[in-house]
Design a protein around this motif. Structure first.
Motif, mmCIF file in Angstrom:
data_model
loop_
_atom_site.group_PDB
_atom_site.id
_atom_site.type_symbol
_atom_site.label_atom_id
_atom_site.label_comp_id
_atom_site.label_asym_id
_atom_site.label_seq_id
_atom_site.Cartn_x
_atom_site.Cartn_y
_atom_site.Cartn_z
ATOM 1 N N ASN A 1 2.935 -12.503 1.664
ATOM 2 C CA ASN A 1 1.664 -11.777 1.602
ATOM 3 C C ASN A 1 1.613 -10.797 0.437
ATOM 4 O O ASN A 1 1.199 -9.638 0.580
ATOM 5 N N ASP A 2 2.027 -11.292 -0.729
ATOM 6 C CA ASP A 2 1.830 -10.554 -1.972
ATOM 7 C C ASP A 2 0.335 -10.287 -2.122
ATOM 8 O O ASP A 2 -0.486 -11.174 -1.857
ATOM 9 N N ILE A 3 -0.036 -9.089 -2.543
ATOM 10 C CA ILE A 3 -1.423 -8.651 -2.409
ATOM 11 C C ILE A 3 -1.978 -8.076 -3.707
ATOM 12 O O ILE A 3 -1.252 -7.446 -4.479
ATOM 13 N N SER A 4 -3.262 -8.308 -3.962
ATOM 14 C CA SER A 4 -3.948 -7.673 -5.084
ATOM 15 C C SER A 4 -5.439 -7.605 -4.764
ATOM 16 O O SER A 4 -5.930 -8.283 -3.855
ATOM 17 N N VAL A 5 -6.159 -6.765 -5.525
ATOM 18 C CA VAL A 5 -7.590 -6.572 -5.300
ATOM 19 C C VAL A 5 -8.327 -6.562 -6.632
ATOM 20 O O VAL A 5 -7.778 -6.171 -7.654
ATOM 21 N N SER A 6 -9.597 -7.013 -6.584
ATOM 22 C CA SER A 6 -10.470 -6.934 -7.754
ATOM 23 C C SER A 6 -11.901 -6.876 -7.271
ATOM 24 O O SER A 6 -12.404 -7.841 -6.672
ATOM 25 N N GLY A 7 -12.561 -5.724 -7.488
ATOM 26 C CA GLY A 7 -13.919 -5.566 -6.998
ATOM 27 C C GLY A 7 -13.961 -5.693 -5.493
ATOM 28 O O GLY A 7 -13.227 -5.005 -4.773
ATOM 29 N N ASP A 8 -14.793 -6.594 -4.986
ATOM 30 C CA ASP A 8 -14.933 -6.782 -3.544
ATOM 31 C C ASP A 8 -14.005 -7.853 -2.990
ATOM 32 O O ASP A 8 -14.156 -8.281 -1.842
ATOM 33 N N SER B 1 5.623 -5.455 2.279
ATOM 34 C CA SER B 1 5.873 -6.028 0.963
ATOM 35 C C SER B 1 5.140 -5.244 -0.124
ATOM 36 O O SER B 1 5.337 -4.045 -0.260
ATOM 37 N N ASP B 2 4.239 -5.867 -0.873
ATOM 38 C CA ASP B 2 3.708 -5.251 -2.082
ATOM 39 C C ASP B 2 2.484 -4.370 -1.801
ATOM 40 O O ASP B 2 1.941 -4.343 -0.691
ATOM 41 N N LEU B 3 2.030 -3.664 -2.860
ATOM 42 C CA LEU B 3 0.915 -2.716 -2.771
ATOM 43 C C LEU B 3 -0.106 -2.970 -3.870
ATOM 44 O O LEU B 3 0.231 -3.427 -4.965
ATOM 45 N N ALA B 4 -1.370 -2.648 -3.567
ATOM 46 C CA ALA B 4 -2.446 -2.629 -4.561
ATOM 47 C C ALA B 4 -3.331 -1.428 -4.252
ATOM 48 O O ALA B 4 -3.287 -0.877 -3.143
ATOM 49 N N PHE B 5 -4.160 -1.018 -5.228
ATOM 50 C CA PHE B 5 -4.947 0.210 -5.075
ATOM 51 C C PHE B 5 -6.353 0.023 -5.638
ATOM 52 O O PHE B 5 -6.564 -0.687 -6.621
#
Length: 500
Positions: free
Chosen positions: A135-142, A94-98
């Motif tokens: 499972n849409d995904i994202s990140v922020s810091g830790d 599905s989706d991506l984050a970096f």
């Protein structure tokens, strides 16, 4: 191999069989929508096509009008650097984050972390088994955030499927600690009304706010009751993520009655999804703006107060849009590109029968100032290469390519591949590069292709539903300046100001 087909030739040669076109038309206009956008919401089973459609696909491949089965083709300015097939996680990608030198790839069975410090040879750092579409995904810091929009027996990664009519079932947001990329740790779960189909971050120094998009309520669903005319807002304290909690449910479509005030859908607007929530929201923190793609409506709203977003304008397209799916701002924040996911991502809509304006992008200029800003329609964009009737193809997830003074984005089109296009002139968008594979099958409609295609620090990364993780290099004088622009983190639905 590189196959430089003339799009005009392909447009003439590849039509659709009459029977297949009639079937598709029935599928796309039938009844009110409890729409099921994104193909993984269905069974994923291949659907047979007519004998005449199969013959036409075979003839188109023989004539070179479309690539052969699984054959890779691309424009001369695109280079395919790498493909990493699936390993432990067999579900739909599905989706991506970096973040930094890492890419985070969602999968219906969990998520995967890649080290992309060498884009020609991405390496798997971790694979986390945690089923729960999509499972849409994202990140922020830790912190890493994962959406669950399927009814589960509980919030753990060992959960099993359970009927949505069961009160004890769970859907919502999961939070992981990724301070050690090789060993992510599950730290929190927050249940949300109707689950979390997608989510968007509004990050601040001390807290991360999450806008949770979900839809399709039903009186028989204990945790998803109508009207469902807004979004859930979750607050996650960075230093205590285990305290994450829902802090509000702002109503974006106020109205009387059980369905709120969004687009009523059919029969008032045949073929259009009834608005019962949002599918996806893109936030532009530098401008305190957000754009919502909300089933039958597109909205522009202020996020100056992240707990209390305020709608500025709302638009509908009851002629050519079936399901408002996602949104992308341009750099100046005076345009929004909305996508229409006609057919829910599981249908063949990039053909002559559907035409250039349905299952496409809609380009809207933002005119005026402050709370008086309006969304004004300017034009449509759709890939110029017709696809086979065995290929699911429609506008899907993409991102801006940071070129100062130009409006250029890269976008996934499922089995239509990856398209790079210029919308600097809102009324006359043009494709400038492409990458695609030939059909997964020639005798049945099989779901696959690029789910997401995003530009990150000099390269295009794509998560193919079936084939895995792709890395592309774009070399073109119109986009080369973007290579000088680097960001520390990218969640496409939290759009950065690249030139601040």
């Amino acid at each position: 191999m590189i196959l430089l087909n003339d799009p005009r030739t392909r447009r003439r040669r590849l039509g659709v069989a009459t029977a297949a076109a009639g079937l598709l038309a029935a599928l796309l206009t039938a009844g009110p929508a409890a729409a099921t956008p994104d193909p993984g919401d269905g069974t994923g089973t291949a659907k047979e096509v007519s004998r005449s459609a199969r013959a036409e696909v075979g003839a188109a491949i023989s004539d070179g009008a479309i690539p052969g089965q699984d054959e890779i083709v691309h424009s001369a300015n695109i280079e395919h650097l790498a493909n990493v097939p699936k390993e432990a996680l067999a579900g739909f990608n599905s989706d991506l984050a970096f973040q930094g030198r890492y890419a985070f790839a969602g999968n219906y069975d969990g998520f995967r972390i890649f080290d992309i410090s060498d884009p020609k040879a991405p390496k798997t750092v971790a694979q986390v088994l945690c089923p729960g579409s999509q499972n849409d995904i994202s990140v922020s810091g830790d912190l890493l955030f994962l959406s669950t929009d399927s009814s589960r027996s509980d919030s753990s990664c060992n959960s099993t499927t359970q009927p949505v009519t069961e009160k004890s079932s769970w859907e919502g947001m999961k939070v992981f600690d990724i301070s050690d990329k090789t060993n992510p740790k599950y730290v929190a779960a927050v249940e949300t009304a109707c689950g979390s189909h997608t989510h968007s971050l509004v990050p601040e120094r001390k807290d991360v706010y999450i806008y949770v998009s979900s839809y399709s309520p039903n009186a028989a669903y204990p945790d998803c009751q109508p009207p469902h005319d807004g979004i859930s807002v979750i607050k996650v304290p960075r230093k205590a993520p285990e305290q994450a909690a829902v802090v509000g449910f702002p109503v974006l479509f106020p109205g009387e009655g059980p369905d709120g005030g969004g687009n009523p859908g059919a029969p008032t607007n045949p073929g259009v999804s009834k608005t019962t929530g949002c599918h996806d929201i893109t936030v532009l923190p530098s401008k305190d703006l957000a754009a919502g793609a909300c089933m039958g409506d597109g909205i522009l709203f202020s996020v100056k107060d992240p707990e209390h977003p305020k709608v500025i304008d709302r638009v509908q397209d009851n002629v050519n849009f079936a399901f408002w799916h996602s949104a992308t701002f341009n750099q100046k924040a005076n345009k929004v590109v909305f996508t229409d996911e006609l057919g829910g991502g599981g249908a063949a809509t990039c053909n002559a029968a559907i035409g250039p304006n349905r299952g496409a992008d809609g380009i809207y200029d933002i005119v005026g100032k402050g709370d008086k800003r309006k969304l004004v329609f300017r034009g449509y964009y759709k890939i110029p290469r017709h696809q086979a009737d065995t290929e699911n193809c429609v506008a899907h997830n993409g991102s801006l390519i940071p070129v100062k003074g130009k409006d250029i984005m890269v976008q996934a089109w499922y089995q239509g591949g990856v398209s790079v296009w210029d919308f600097t002139d809102s009324t006359s968008p043009k494709e400038i590069a492409y990458f695609e594979r030939g059909p997964l099958a020639t005798d049945a409609l099989s779901v696959g292709g690029a789910w997401s295609a995003y530009y990150y620090n000099g390269y295009i990364y794509s998560n193919d539903i079936v084939k895995g993780f792709d890395v592309l290099k774009l070399s073109d004088r119109r986009t080369d300046p973007a290579r000088r622009v680097h960001v520390r983190e990218l969640n496409v639905q939290t759009q950065p100001d690249y030139f601040d």
